[in-house]
Design a protein around this motif. Structure first.
Motif, PDB file in Angstrom:
ATOM      1  N   HIS A  70       0.840  -1.206   0.000  1.00 52.93           N
ATOM      2  CA  HIS A  70       0.000   0.000   0.000  1.00 52.93           C
ATOM      3  C   HIS A  70       0.876   1.258   0.000  1.00 52.93           C
ATOM      4  O   HIS A  70       0.606   2.218  -0.734  1.00 52.93           O
ATOM      5  CB  HIS A  70      -0.911  -0.035   1.235  1.00 52.93           C
ATOM      6  CG  HIS A  70      -1.551   1.273   1.554  1.00 52.93           C
ATOM      7  ND1 HIS A  70      -2.665   1.752   0.901  1.00 52.93           N
ATOM      8  CD2 HIS A  70      -1.219   2.235   2.478  1.00 52.93           C
ATOM      9  CE1 HIS A  70      -3.002   2.934   1.397  1.00 52.93           C
ATOM     10  NE2 HIS A  70      -2.133   3.243   2.354  1.00 52.93           N
ATOM     11  N   ILE A  71       1.937   1.260   0.797  1.00 49.46           N
ATOM     12  CA  ILE A  71       2.832   2.423   0.875  1.00 49.46           C
ATOM     13  C   ILE A  71       3.525   2.650  -0.458  1.00 49.46           C
ATOM     14  O   ILE A  71       3.588   3.787  -0.963  1.00 49.46           O
ATOM     15  CB  ILE A  71       3.862   2.212   2.012  1.00 49.46           C
ATOM     16  CG1 ILE A  71       3.156   2.214   3.364  1.00 49.46           C
ATOM     17  CG2 ILE A  71       4.942   3.272   1.958  1.00 49.46           C
ATOM     18  CD1 ILE A  71       4.051   1.803   4.523  1.00 49.46           C
ATOM     19  N   LEU A  72       4.049   1.588  -1.047  1.00 51.36           N
ATOM     20  CA  LEU A  72       4.761   1.727  -2.313  1.00 51.36           C
ATOM     21  C   LEU A  72       3.820   2.046  -3.469  1.00 51.36           C
ATOM     22  O   LEU A  72       4.248   2.604  -4.476  1.00 51.36           O
ATOM     23  CB  LEU A  72       5.545   0.439  -2.602  1.00 51.36           C
ATOM     24  CG  LEU A  72       6.673   0.108  -1.611  1.00 51.36           C
ATOM     25  CD1 LEU A  72       7.342  -1.204  -1.993  1.00 51.36           C
ATOM     26  CD2 LEU A  72       7.694   1.226  -1.551  1.00 51.36           C
ATOM     27  N   HIS A  73       2.570   1.686  -3.339  1.00 54.47           N
ATOM     28  CA  HIS A  73       1.589   2.038  -4.378  1.00 54.47           C
ATOM     29  C   HIS A  73       1.395   3.549  -4.430  1.00 54.47           C
ATOM     30  O   HIS A  73       1.301   4.135  -5.524  1.00 54.47           O
ATOM     31  CB  HIS A  73       0.259   1.334  -4.107  1.00 54.47           C
ATOM     32  CG  HIS A  73      -0.833   1.734  -5.058  1.00 54.47           C
ATOM     33  ND1 HIS A  73      -0.942   1.201  -6.332  1.00 54.47           N
ATOM     34  CD2 HIS A  73      -1.874   2.624  -4.928  1.00 54.47           C
ATOM     35  CE1 HIS A  73      -1.992   1.731  -6.945  1.00 54.47           C
ATOM     36  NE2 HIS A  73      -2.570   2.596  -6.112  1.00 54.47           N
ATOM     37  N   HIS A  74       1.346   4.182  -3.279  1.00 50.93           N
ATOM     38  CA  HIS A  74       1.156   5.633  -3.234  1.00 50.93           C
ATOM     39  C   HIS A  74       2.458   6.395  -3.441  1.00 50.93           C
ATOM     40  O   HIS A  74       2.460   7.467  -4.046  1.00 50.93           O
ATOM     41  CB  HIS A  74       0.523   6.027  -1.900  1.00 50.93           C
ATOM     42  CG  HIS A  74      -0.907   5.636  -1.773  1.00 50.93           C
ATOM     43  ND1 HIS A  74      -1.931   6.293  -2.427  1.00 50.93           N
ATOM     44  CD2 HIS A  74      -1.504   4.630  -1.065  1.00 50.93           C
ATOM     45  CE1 HIS A  74      -3.090   5.742  -2.136  1.00 50.93           C
ATOM     46  NE2 HIS A  74      -2.865   4.714  -1.308  1.00 50.93           N
ATOM     47  N   GLU A  75       3.554   5.897  -2.897  1.00 52.85           N
ATOM     48  CA  GLU A  75       4.846   6.605  -2.999  1.00 52.85           C
ATOM     49  C   GLU A  75       5.958   5.583  -3.229  1.00 52.85           C
ATOM     50  O   GLU A  75       6.588   5.109  -2.280  1.00 52.85           O
ATOM     51  CB  GLU A  75       5.107   7.422  -1.737  1.00 52.85           C
ATOM     52  CG  GLU A  75       6.238   8.412  -1.905  1.00 52.85           C
ATOM     53  CD  GLU A  75       6.333   9.395  -0.753  1.00 52.85           C
ATOM     54  OE1 GLU A  75       7.353  10.077  -0.654  1.00 52.85           O
ATOM     55  OE2 GLU A  75       5.381   9.463   0.053  1.00 52.85           O
ATOM     56  N   PRO A  76       6.225   5.241  -4.490  1.00 51.56           N
ATOM     57  CA  PRO A  76       7.267   4.229  -4.782  1.00 51.56           C
ATOM     58  C   PRO A  76       8.661   4.637  -4.313  1.00 51.56           C
ATOM     59  O   PRO A  76       9.507   3.767  -4.089  1.00 51.56           O
ATOM     60  CB  PRO A  76       7.210   4.115  -6.309  1.00 51.56           C
ATOM     61  CG  PRO A  76       5.865   4.634  -6.701  1.00 51.56           C
ATOM     62  CD  PRO A  76       5.527   5.684  -5.706  1.00 51.56           C
ATOM     63  N   ALA A  77       8.912   5.955  -4.137  1.00 50.53           N
ATOM     64  CA  ALA A  77      10.257   6.390  -3.748  1.00 50.53           C
ATOM     65  C   ALA A  77      10.635   5.951  -2.347  1.00 50.53           C
ATOM     66  O   ALA A  77      11.824   5.968  -1.990  1.00 50.53           O
ATOM     67  CB  ALA A  77      10.361   7.912  -3.853  1.00 50.53           C
ATOM     68  N   LEU A  78       9.675   5.544  -1.517  1.00 51.35           N
ATOM     69  CA  LEU A  78       9.996   5.108  -0.156  1.00 51.35           C
ATOM     70  C   LEU A  78      10.731   3.778  -0.119  1.00 51.35           C
ATOM     71  O   LEU A  78      11.175   3.349   0.953  1.00 51.35           O
ATOM     72  CB  LEU A  78       8.713   5.010   0.673  1.00 51.35           C
ATOM     73  CG  LEU A  78       8.110   6.350   1.119  1.00 51.35           C
ATOM     74  CD1 LEU A  78       6.790   6.134   1.818  1.00 51.35           C
ATOM     75  CD2 LEU A  78       9.087   7.097   2.024  1.00 51.35           C
ATOM     76  N   VAL A  79      10.882   3.121  -1.269  1.00 58.94           N
ATOM     77  CA  VAL A  79      11.683   1.899  -1.290  1.00 58.94           C
ATOM     78  C   VAL A  79      13.148   2.220  -1.028  1.00 58.94           C
ATOM     79  O   VAL A  79      13.897   1.374  -0.522  1.00 58.94           O
ATOM     80  CB  VAL A  79      11.518   1.173  -2.652  1.00 58.94           C
ATOM     81  CG1 VAL A  79      12.199   1.938  -3.761  1.00 58.94           C
ATOM     82  CG2 VAL A  79      12.055  -0.244  -2.567  1.00 58.94           C
ATOM     83  N   ALA A  80      13.581   3.444  -1.342  1.00 59.19           N
ATOM     84  CA  ALA A  80      14.989   3.816  -1.180  1.00 59.19           C
ATOM     85  C   ALA A  80      15.425   3.802   0.289  1.00 59.19           C
ATOM     86  O   ALA A  80      16.422   3.151   0.631  1.00 59.19           O
ATOM     87  CB  ALA A  80      15.244   5.178  -1.821  1.00 59.19           C
TER      88      ALA A  80
END
Length: 683
Positions: A224-234
């Motif tokens: 859910h988090i990466l769906h809204h903001e993929p940059a948080l994978v960094a």
């Protein structure tokens, strides 16, 4: 003392960039107030971010994104736009930022950009082979800029006519900007421009090749988090890659992101981040239940487990927790911009500048541009810091307050091939050839093998045999090569220059005995008549006069002298032959004595523990069976086999770290793949 600590806040692997614009020239006739300067710089920062978003909207930065904020500079009276980005292990981020800055200078002709990293002017380092002699770290300060899409270097004046055009010595930022914008030519030489353009070839569009899509099983909250903001994978990958035992405690319970809610989705990241996850050997904590390693979907479960642990460790980070709890500023998620008149005025100016690029409110791109604009607006508020805006914990908390995205709405993009992580031997050879580290083909000694033995080998075994042959040939050619007065030369070093052909021909004419090759072994010849004529010419004696005075009895003296000369010549030749026979006999006797010593040493070593460690030549099948054991003990050592064995053992013991074996092989132009070295050692 202040100079010692002036860079104490610098972070390793960080690129800094500053954009200077002359806003006064854009509004002629009207003198801008400081407040108007600030508004103009703020509008430009937001407009520039909107312009570069066409290349960065789908890009995943390794650590920090490309950002712009308005700052006041001491050297100039007007504010400028600056940014700082940590690129870490991903150099592609740094060069992508350079390409974005180049595009900004092309769109805004009055913009002058300065960019550097922890190494200094890294653009000059890239073109170090073509730099002028005056360039060094002390003279390049405030002399290197991007302007009009090209690199500019303010030169040092070399003639009196250049003194009014270019500053000498240390140059201020204000003067440097005026010189770059002025009529004096400041573009860098064409060779330097070519190197920079080749490095930026295809950018910024080529940055998409640095992206990688990977399928994995991750907790539903993380999807859910990466769906809204993929940059948080960094930050999650960074937390996993730089973990310590204290951070690992959070993974023992997985309270925030339990693996019992795992779902299949595709996660977008850059290649270095994917490599950091895949290459790490990580045993799953207790809450995880992974399938066997032979299962088809084991890779997806293993990758998702590592990513979930990264998010868990990130959310439990005490330092980020303290920043979140102690911060008194605003965040994009918590601040209500709609009721702020300042934000409403800022949004009106952005609409006039076509910041949203005719996007409809509510679209994905419109929301992204709006969030960037709100971030830019909040940066100007005194209660807000860049650390607060970039705190991933605050962003994760804000996203978790939203309803979870349905599993069928998650990204299911196809999994990309990760063959790019494998090293292609052909590309490696091409790289070695470019660096002149590979032996020419004529210097390699080929392996002596029978065609019948090679017929049973596959292609991989043949390549292994050829690599071993090159290794032995390289060592043999290096050892047998004679060293000069300066020591031994490795294959990638140049031979000292010999005398030119003209000098050699001239020496050969005057000194025939100095010829090289087969002529150098020819015996010296003495021409008596020519020597006599030369001596008479030097002494000034006329041969005719000498003949008239010495006519009488000349024939007798000549005949006697000729007999004596012939006799001495025969005696000398006889002595030389006798001496040569004696020398040959002495050499043969010396070789026999040395051979007997070596055989005795072999017998003594064969019964010792050290002797059993050497690989020996296999005994011939024609020998009798009764003497097999004795023949095996006294068999000579196989030098080539022992050489390869010891090199592979040393290389394998290094376990991928630098060591003596790798240094020797690199000096000889040999690149041995690590995995192949280990497999050869096991065999």
């Amino acid at each position: 003392m202040d100079n010692i600590f002036e860079n104490r806040h610098d972070v390793v692997d960080t690129v800094k960039y500053s954009i200077y614009r002359d806003f006064q020239s854009l509004s002629p006739g009207n003198s801008l107030t400081p407040a108007q300067w600030l508004l103009a710089a703020q509008d430009f920062a937001a407009e520039a971010l909107s312009y570069v978003s066409q290349w960065t909207s789908e890009y995943i930065w390794h650590k920090d994104p490309f950002t712009l904020s308005v700052e006041q500079v001491e050297d100039i009276d007007v504010p400028c736009v600056r940014g700082t980005t940590r690129f870490g292990d991903c150099l592609e981020d740094e060069w992508l930022i350079v390409s974005l800055l180049v595009e900004i200078t092309r769109k805004y002709p009055d913009a002058v950009v300065g960019v550097n990293d922890n190494d200094g002017e890294f653009l000059l380092i890239e073109a170090a082979d073509f730099l002028p002699s005056w360039v060094d770290p002390s003279t390049s300060e405030n002399r290197v800029f991007l302007h009009g899409g090209v690199l500019h270097m303010i030169p040092i004046p070399r003639t009196p006519a250049e003194i009014p055009l270019y500053p000498s010595g240390k140059v201020s930022l204000q003067r440097a900007l005026a010189v770059v914008r002025g009529p004096a030519p400041t573009e860098a030489p064409s060779e330097i421009q070519k190197v920079i353009l080749e490095r930026l070839a295809g950018y910024p569009g080529a940055a998409a090749k640095n992206m990688h899509n990977a399928k994995c099983y991750i907790p539903h909250k993380i999807a859910h988090i990466l769906h809204h903001e993929p940059a948080l994978v960094a930050p999650a990958v960074e937390a996993f890659y730089t973990r310590d035992p204290i951070a690992m405690k959070a993974c023992y319970k997985m309270e925030q992101f339990p693996p019992t809610t795992n779902v299949m989705t595709t996660v977008r990241m850059n290649r270095p981040q994917y490599a950091q996850l895949v290459s790490q050997k990580f045993h799953p904590p207790k809450p995880f239940r992974l399938p066997p390693s032979t299962a088809k979907d084991f890779k997806y479960h293993d990758l998702g487990m590592k990513l979930a642990c990264g998010f868990e460790m990130l959310f439990a980070d005490q330092h980020l927790q303290n920043l979140s709890e102690q911060s008194q500023g605003y965040t994009v998620e918590s601040y209500n911009c709609k009721v702020d008149p300042g934000w409403q005025a800022f949004q009106v100016r952005l609409n006039k500048l076509n910041y949203f690029r005719n996007e409809l409110p509510g679209s994905k791109l419109y929301k992204e541009l709006e969030r960037n604009a709100q971030t830019q607006y909040l940066r100007t508020k005194p209660q807000t810091s860049s650390t607060t805006l970039s705190n991933p914990i605050d962003r994760i908390r804000a996203l978790l307050e939203l309803p979870l995205v349905a599993e069928e709405d998650l990204s299911q993009a196809p999994d990309m091939n990760d063959r790019w992580m494998e090293v292609d031997p052909r590309k490696l050879d091409e790289l070695l050839n470019e660096q002149n580290l590979k032996f020419p083909e004529e210097n390699w000694t080929k392996l002596d093998r029978d065609d019948d033995e090679m017929s049973d080998m596959d292609d991989e075994d043949r390549r292994d045999m050829e690599e071993l042959a090159k290794m032995m040939g390289g060592f043999n050619s290096f050892v047998e090569k004679e060293s000069g007065i300066d020591g031994a030369l490795f294959p990638n070093e140049m031979e000292p220059e010999e005398n030119s052909e003209e000098d050699s021909e001239e020496e050969d004419q005057h000194f025939p005995s100095r010829r090289t090759g087969s002529d150098s072994k020819a015996p010296l010849r003495f021409d008596e008549s020519r020597f006599l004529q030369t001596m008479m010419g030097v002494l000034g004696i006329n041969p005719d006069d000498l003949g008239q005075h010495n006519n009488k009895g000349a024939t007798e003296r000549d005949s006697v002298d000729e007999d004596i000369f012939q006799k001495r010549r025969k005696d000398t030749r006889f002595e030389e032959l006798v001496s040569e026979d004696d020398n040959d006999a002495a050499d043969r006797k010396e070789d026999e004595v040395m051979g007997s010593y070596m055989r005795e040493m072999d017998r003594e070593l064969s019964s010792s523990k050290m002797g059993s460690t050497f690989e020996k030549v296999a005994p011939s099948t024609s020998q009798g069976t009764g003497d097999d054991e004795e023949a095996e003990e006294t068999a000579p050592v196989d030098l080539d086999l022992n050489l390869v064995k010891n090199i592979l053992e040393s290389f394998s013991a290094q376990e991928g770290l630098p060591g003596p074996a790798e240094s020797i092989l690199s000096s000889l132009g040999i690149r041995l793949p690590k995995q192949k070295a280990r497999s050869s050692q096991r065999q």
